[in-house]
Design a protein around this motif. Structure first.
Motif, PDB file in Angstrom:
ATOM      1  N   VAL A  72       0.837  -1.207   0.000  1.00 42.32           N
ATOM      2  CA  VAL A  72       0.000   0.000   0.000  1.00 42.32           C
ATOM      3  C   VAL A  72       0.872   1.258   0.000  1.00 42.32           C
ATOM      4  N   ALA A  73       1.966   1.237   0.762  1.00 40.39           N
ATOM      5  CA  ALA A  73       2.872   2.393   0.798  1.00 40.39           C
ATOM      6  C   ALA A  73       3.523   2.609  -0.574  1.00 40.39           C
ATOM      7  N   LEU A  74       3.953   1.542  -1.221  1.00 42.37           N
ATOM      8  CA  LEU A  74       4.532   1.666  -2.566  1.00 42.37           C
ATOM      9  C   LEU A  74       3.503   2.176  -3.569  1.00 42.37           C
ATOM     10  N   LEU A  75       2.279   1.706  -3.432  1.00 40.80           N
ATOM     11  CA  LEU A  75       1.215   2.158  -4.319  1.00 40.80           C
ATOM     12  C   LEU A  75       0.927   3.643  -4.108  1.00 40.80           C
ATOM     13  N   ALA A  76       0.868   4.075  -2.845  1.00 37.09           N
ATOM     14  CA  ALA A  76       0.642   5.495  -2.547  1.00 37.09           C
ATOM     15  C   ALA A  76       1.800   6.351  -3.055  1.00 37.09           C
ATOM     16  N   LEU A  77       3.020   5.888  -2.860  1.00 35.46           N
ATOM     17  CA  LEU A  77       4.187   6.615  -3.344  1.00 35.46           C
ATOM     18  C   LEU A  77       4.176   6.718  -4.866  1.00 35.46           C
ATOM     19  N   ASN A  78       3.735   5.658  -5.524  1.00 30.02           N
ATOM     20  CA  ASN A  78       3.639   5.669  -6.976  1.00 30.02           C
ATOM     21  C   ASN A  78       2.600   6.684  -7.437  1.00 30.02           C
ATOM     22  N   LEU A  79       1.477   6.782  -6.747  1.00 28.34           N
ATOM     23  CA  LEU A  79       0.455   7.758  -7.106  1.00 28.34           C
ATOM     24  C   LEU A  79       0.960   9.191  -6.927  1.00 28.34           C
ATOM     25  N   VAL A  80       1.692   9.437  -5.848  1.00 27.63           N
ATOM     26  CA  VAL A  80       2.274  10.767  -5.623  1.00 27.63           C
ATOM     27  C   VAL A  80       3.291  11.087  -6.721  1.00 27.63           C
ATOM     28  N   ALA A  81       4.112  10.113  -7.072  1.00 21.86           N
ATOM     29  CA  ALA A  81       5.106  10.325  -8.133  1.00 21.86           C
ATOM     30  C   ALA A  81       4.422  10.583  -9.476  1.00 21.86           C
ATOM     31  N   LEU A  82       3.334   9.893  -9.737  1.00 18.06           N
ATOM     32  CA  LEU A  82       2.584  10.145 -10.974  1.00 18.06           C
ATOM     33  C   LEU A  82       2.032  11.560 -10.994  1.00 18.06           C
ATOM     34  N   TYR A  83       1.503  12.012  -9.876  1.00 19.81           N
ATOM     35  CA  TYR A  83       0.943  13.360  -9.795  1.00 19.81           C
ATOM     36  C   TYR A  83       2.025  14.420  -9.988  1.00 19.81           C
ATOM     37  N   VAL A  84       3.156  14.237  -9.324  1.00 15.94           N
ATOM     38  CA  VAL A  84       4.249  15.219  -9.415  1.00 15.94           C
ATOM     39  C   VAL A  84       4.894  15.182 -10.800  1.00 15.94           C
ATOM     40  N   GLY A  85       5.081  14.003 -11.353  1.00 15.88           N
ATOM     41  CA  GLY A  85       5.797  13.864 -12.616  1.00 15.88           C
ATOM     42  C   GLY A  85       4.958  14.013 -13.861  1.00 15.88           C
ATOM     43  N   TYR A  86       3.638  14.130 -13.706  1.00 18.52           N
ATOM     44  CA  TYR A  86       2.757  14.212 -14.875  1.00 18.52           C
ATOM     45  C   TYR A  86       3.122  15.348 -15.827  1.00 18.52           C
ATOM     46  N   PRO A  87       3.420  16.568 -15.354  1.00 17.35           N
ATOM     47  CA  PRO A  87       3.724  17.657 -16.294  1.00 17.35           C
ATOM     48  C   PRO A  87       5.101  17.589 -16.948  1.00 17.35           C
ATOM     49  N   HIS A  88       5.920  16.607 -16.606  1.00 12.21           N
ATOM     50  CA  HIS A  88       7.277  16.529 -17.160  1.00 12.21           C
ATOM     51  C   HIS A  88       7.239  16.415 -18.673  1.00 12.21           C
ATOM     52  N   ARG A  89       7.943  17.292 -19.331  1.00 12.04           N
ATOM     53  CA  ARG A  89       8.108  17.314 -20.799  1.00 12.04           C
ATOM     54  C   ARG A  89       6.815  17.503 -21.571  1.00 12.04           C
ATOM     55  N   GLN A  90       5.839  18.151 -20.991  1.00 17.96           N
ATOM     56  CA  GLN A  90       4.631  18.482 -21.733  1.00 17.96           C
ATOM     57  C   GLN A  90       4.781  19.881 -22.292  1.00 17.96           C
ATOM     58  N   HIS A  91       4.608  20.010 -23.559  1.00 18.46           N
ATOM     59  CA  HIS A  91       4.741  21.334 -24.203  1.00 18.46           C
ATOM     60  C   HIS A  91       3.490  21.643 -24.957  1.00 18.46           C
TER      61      HIS A  91
END
Length: 91
Positions: A72-91
């Protein structure tokens, strides 16, 4: 139009705001570009790599409460990373 940087009362350089933008907004925009870019990149690549840590847990089976909490902790960390990293390289 943008004006060149000037010295303020304390003798430090202050960038003047551009076209209705306050000094605070201007500084925030500059910091957001320089600080958030590596944070977004780290979030993106963390979101890519974290699912590989789920594989051993799922392959051996989740039996105890400690393994469940780890999953569950890995899953939550993955969701946070997805949220933070979503805008990476979007132009």
């Amino acid at each position: 139009m943008s004006s060149p940087s000037t010295y303020n009362d304390q003798g430090t350089i202050a960038a003047e705001a551009t076209d209705g933008q306050s000094l605070g907004e201007h500084v925030y925009d500059r910091l957001a570009g320089t600080i958030m870019t590596p944070i977004r990149m780290l979030g993106f690549w963390t979101a890519v790599a974290l699912p590989f840590l789920h594989i051993p847990l799922l392959a051996t089976g989740i039996e105890g409460s400690q393994e469940t909490m780890t999953f569950v902790a890995l899953l939550a960390l993955n969701l946070v990373a997805l949220y933070v990293g979503y805008p990476h390289r979007q132009h």
